[in-house]
Design a protein around this motif. Structure first.
Motif, mmCIF file in Angstrom:
data_model
loop_
_atom_site.group_PDB
_atom_site.id
_atom_site.type_symbol
_atom_site.label_atom_id
_atom_site.label_comp_id
_atom_site.label_asym_id
_atom_site.label_seq_id
_atom_site.Cartn_x
_atom_site.Cartn_y
_atom_site.Cartn_z
ATOM 1 N N ARG A 47 0.825 -1.214 0.000
ATOM 2 C CA ARG A 47 0.000 0.000 0.000
ATOM 3 C C ARG A 47 0.857 1.261 0.000
ATOM 4 O O ARG A 47 0.477 2.272 -0.589
ATOM 5 N N ALA A 48 2.032 1.194 0.629
ATOM 6 C CA ALA A 48 2.926 2.360 0.644
ATOM 7 C C ALA A 48 3.424 2.706 -0.748
ATOM 8 O O ALA A 48 3.822 3.852 -1.000
ATOM 9 N N HIS A 49 3.368 1.721 -1.664
ATOM 10 C CA HIS A 49 3.865 1.951 -3.027
ATOM 11 C C HIS A 49 2.755 1.824 -4.067
ATOM 12 O O HIS A 49 3.036 1.648 -5.258
ATOM 13 N N GLY A 50 1.508 1.913 -3.613
ATOM 14 C CA GLY A 50 0.384 1.922 -4.547
ATOM 15 C C GLY A 50 0.078 0.595 -5.196
ATOM 16 O O GLY A 50 -0.516 0.550 -6.274
ATOM 17 N N VAL A 51 0.462 -0.518 -4.555
ATOM 18 C CA VAL A 51 0.199 -1.859 -5.089
ATOM 19 C C VAL A 51 -1.034 -2.424 -4.399
ATOM 20 O O VAL A 51 -1.109 -2.454 -3.159
#
Length: 253
Positions: free
Chosen positions: A59-63
């Motif tokens: 989630r921190a990298h938009g996945v």
């Protein structure tokens, strides 16, 4: 043709602890895998994990990520739950990309999906490439596959198959049409079959070879095999593999 890429990920590796979160060029490995998969024609790429730390990293990298139960015995069971969470229809196609393949070729993902779409007689697809090195042919950690005339898997094995009876040196890979194939650990499924898979009883062959895909053949289902002309980039199983992949990605910058 549309399909979803699902990437199972756990922290249970014994040879490389916390493997999905290993740093590769400033990004966790699982994020690298998802980013490579996103370069394919997939309509969505989703990580399926039982570990909150992996959810946080994604989630921190938009996945996109779904949190599954922690008691699944196999990656396929985890993907079956993910299919249910995502509401995938029975005929929706799912491509299973392993979470330790940060150099996965997006074209191979597309080819696996194309192969399944073109083969209504098969419930799954996978990939392979020609083996040329004798040491790989003899290595039990290199899984081999043999196919029928229509490109469907007849058998997967850790043993050297097919065996070239008249080889000048015993164990030498065959030539021509008998060239052995190395199995590549990428799978395509129809979501309906993937949800049914955990209900199939394990087969003796699966237990003997420690190869989950043999359960499919044991129960009389078909797996279509795409034969790739190129060798895929290395996966990550050990600390040495991790350093090799780090060097490849650093050199590509």
């Amino acid at each position: 043709m549309t399909f979803t890429v699902l990437i199972p990920a756990r922290l249970a590796s014994t040879r490389l602890p916390n493997k999905p979160l290993a740093d590769i060029g400033g990004l966790p490995m699982i994020v690298r895998v998802a980013q490579r998969a996103a370069l394919s024609k997939a309509r969505q790429v989703v990580v399926a994990t039982d570990t909150p730390a992996i959810v946080d990293a994604c989630r921190a990298h938009g996945v996109a990520c779904v949190l599954t139960r922690a008691d699944h015995p196999t990656g396929s069971d985890r993907l079956a739950e993910a299919c249910a969470q995502l509401g995938l229809d029975g005929q929706d196609m799912v491509i299973n990309v392993q979470g330790d393949e940060p150099l996965m070729d997006p074209g191979l993902i597309n080819a696996c999906a194309d192969t399944l779409a073109e083969r209504p007689d098969c419930v799954m697809s996978t990939a392979a490439h020609a083996i040329e090195a004798p040491e790989h042919f003899a290595n039990p950690n290199v899984v081999k596959v043999v196919t029928d005339a229509l490109g469907r898997a007849l058998y997967f094995s850790r043993a050297p198959i097919p065996w070239w009876r008249d080889a000048p040196v015993p164990g030498t890979p065959a030539s021509g049409s008998g060239t052995p194939l190395r199995h590549i650990g990428i799978y395509g499924y129809r979501a309906g079959f993937l949800r049914q898979f955990p209900q199939l009883s394990a087969s003796p062959l699966e237990s003997t070879e420690s190869l989950e895909q043999l359960r499919v053949l044991w129960h009389g289902e078909r797996i279509a095999v795409h034969v790739s002309a190129s060798v895929p980039g290395p996966g990550v199983d050990t600390p040495e593999d991790l350093e090799r992949v780090r060097a490849i990605i650093a050199a590509a910058r």
